[in-house]
Design a protein around this motif. Structure first.
Motif, PDB file in Angstrom:
ATOM      1  N   ARG A  36       0.857  -1.177   0.000  1.00  0.00           N
ATOM      2  CA  ARG A  36       0.000   0.000   0.000  1.00  0.00           C
ATOM      3  C   ARG A  36       0.894   1.228   0.000  1.00  0.00           C
ATOM      4  NH1 ARG A  36      -3.769   1.020   5.179  1.00  0.00           N
ATOM      5  NH2 ARG A  36      -3.598   3.173   4.475  1.00  0.00           N
ATOM      6  N   ASP A  38       1.031   5.327   0.684  1.00  0.00           N
ATOM      7  CA  ASP A  38       0.424   6.490   1.314  1.00  0.00           C
ATOM      8  C   ASP A  38       1.401   7.652   1.251  1.00  0.00           C
ATOM      9  OD1 ASP A  38      -0.528   3.925   3.296  1.00  0.00           O
ATOM     10  OD2 ASP A  38      -2.094   5.243   2.520  1.00  0.00           O
ATOM     11  N   SER A  87      -6.471   3.916   0.613  1.00  0.00           N
ATOM     12  CA  SER A  87      -5.083   3.999   0.176  1.00  0.00           C
ATOM     13  C   SER A  87      -4.986   3.601  -1.288  1.00  0.00           C
ATOM     14  CB  SER A  87      -4.220   3.055   1.022  1.00  0.00           C
ATOM     15  OG  SER A  87      -2.849   3.210   0.744  1.00  0.00           O
TER      16      SER A  87
END
Lengths: 114, 111
Positions: A36, A38, A87
């Protein structure tokens, strides 16, 4: 050319829903990864798989599970989506040999959990 | 443990050189990578360097590795507006299957 595809570019889900993100690669790669992304945190590894039905936890596996029933497909599952799982999710694959192990990435799925 | 650090933002003028820096902590790293991410896209491998090298050049790109200081840099000569993107440094440590990525440096190229 290696191609890694992800099932959706954009996804909007509600808190508590079960979410499936699919990834498919066409180069017979042994290793597949879910990250993920971010802002300000870069890419963080959630899970990876080095063979069919084999998986290992990455750095942030909590709230996620994975499935690899076929070599070319690696699924990320959010059992009960929460807003902090909003995300960009990136899938990648690479060979299992002792080469320089370039990771090939899919285009990403931007998930919003409301 | 592994940790890779980069500054978050760099702004340069078109035609200038850009230098993006990265530090890492795992001295067992075998390969170090630079990836580029354009808006709305996944990551694309730009170049990589093996840990027994100290420099690698590929057209407008020059990678410098200082193993003693665990410092990696990417120099882009004659930077163009098409080079505007996020650049990620990553390391592959011995015995690891996965890469460890830095937070990414957003390069903005002004005309």
């Amino acid at each position: 050319d290696v191609k890694v595809t992800q099932s959706s570019r954009y996804l909007v889900k509600r808190t508590g829903e079960k979410v499936f993100l699919e990834c498919v690669q066409d180069m017979d790669h042994e290793n597949m990864f879910w990250y993920r992304q971010d802002p300000g945190l870069g890419l963080r590894l959630i899970y990876f798989s080095y063979d069919v039905k084999m998986k290992e936890k990455g750095d942030i596996p909590e709230g996620y599970s994975v499935s690899r029933e076929k070599k070319e497909r690696f699924s990320l599952i959010l059992e009960s989506a929460s807003t902090n799982q909003t995300s960009m999710y990136l899938c990648a694959s690479t060979t299992g040999g002792t080469s320089r192990r370039e990771q090939f990435f899919g285009p990403g799925t931007r998930l919003t959990v409301l | 443990g592994e940790d890779v650090e980069q500054s978050l933002f760099l702004s340069v003028r078109e035609g200038d050189s850009s230098v993006i820096n990265c530090t890492y902590t795992d001295s067992s790293s075998t390969y170090l990578y630079w990836y580029k991410q354009e808006p709305g896209a996944g990551l694309q491998l730009l170049t990589y360097i093996f840990s027994n090298m100290d420099m690698k050049q590929d057209q407008r790109l020059t990678v410098l590795l200082n193993k003693k200081d665990k410092h990696l840099s990417l120099r882009i000569a004659d930077t163009q507006t098409g080079d505007s993107a996020i650049y990620f440094c990553a390391e592959m440590a011995t015995g690891r299957r996965a890469l460890t990525f830095g937070s990414g440096t957003r390069l903005q190229v002004q005309p």
